[in-house]
Design a protein around this motif. Sequence first.
Motif: not given
Length: 305
Positions: A77-99
């Motif tokens: 999951v961490t590598r998945f977030a990094a592949s999308l350009g995020f520093s980690g899963y928490p940063a990805l989740r911060d973007v996912l939650q408003p959506i």
Amino acid sequence: MSSGQQARAQAAAIKPSGQSPEEVRPPADRLLALFDGRRLSPGQRRIAQYLIDHLTEAAFLSITELAERVGVSQPSVTRFAASLGFSGYPALRDVLQPIALSAVAGAPDTREQIRRNELQAAVDAEIENLENVRRLLADTNQVLDIGRELAKSVPLTVLGLRISVSLAEYFAYAARRIHPDVRLVTRGGSVAYDALLQSKAAGGTWVLAFAMPRHAKETLAAIRAARSTGLRVVLITDPTLGPLVDEADVALTAATGSRLVFDSYAAPGMLSAALLQAMADADTERTQARLEGYEQVADQHGFFL
């Protein structure tokens, strides 16, 4: 500009929505944009698909919970977030939650709210106008009967003054493909009267007149002149009752779009196209011969690309 138009111009002024282009995109599109152009491994694609299928729940899961739901490891999951350009899963989740919240609450991404800008409201009004034309054409007998009468009138006069010129020009341009003698009148006064007299003298029996608001007095005068010469009048106009409808032999109504500073004419245009079809159907052999002849000339002279 008239005072009425001034008021409409102010009411219809295009205003910023107050949201960024990203914010007004549907939630699914915003989510897919995160994955667009990314090279994902099979395991990462499984994570992405889980997010797509369970967005409103998955956006609030911890990294451990998400890994368990998908059936992958936490580092995956961490590598998945990094592949999308995020520093980690928490940063990805911060973007996912408003959506996810916009999908749950329906704001600002629901169709009802997105469409509430002035331009889309104008389109909605035109859709309703077209629905009314659709209801008008539910019984095809009237339009077919009128089409036959217009097809038999040689010459056929098409009248449109002021704002209605464009509709008249469109009809006349198309009608000339299927009718041997179409005469377009776009000027009022004595010019219109002379043209109507000549049409009657040449054997014409009908005039097709367009009258969109604001209705011009010279249109009423031209219709009365046509009737005085013995010509019959089919009128395409908006639903406003008035002397124009009273003077016509047949009146077909189609509302104009009036939500913007200048009117739009989707419904009258559709009604015009239906009448053209009825004229074509009235004499299919003549129609086919004329259309084929036109295409041959057009091809011979290279009129079109």
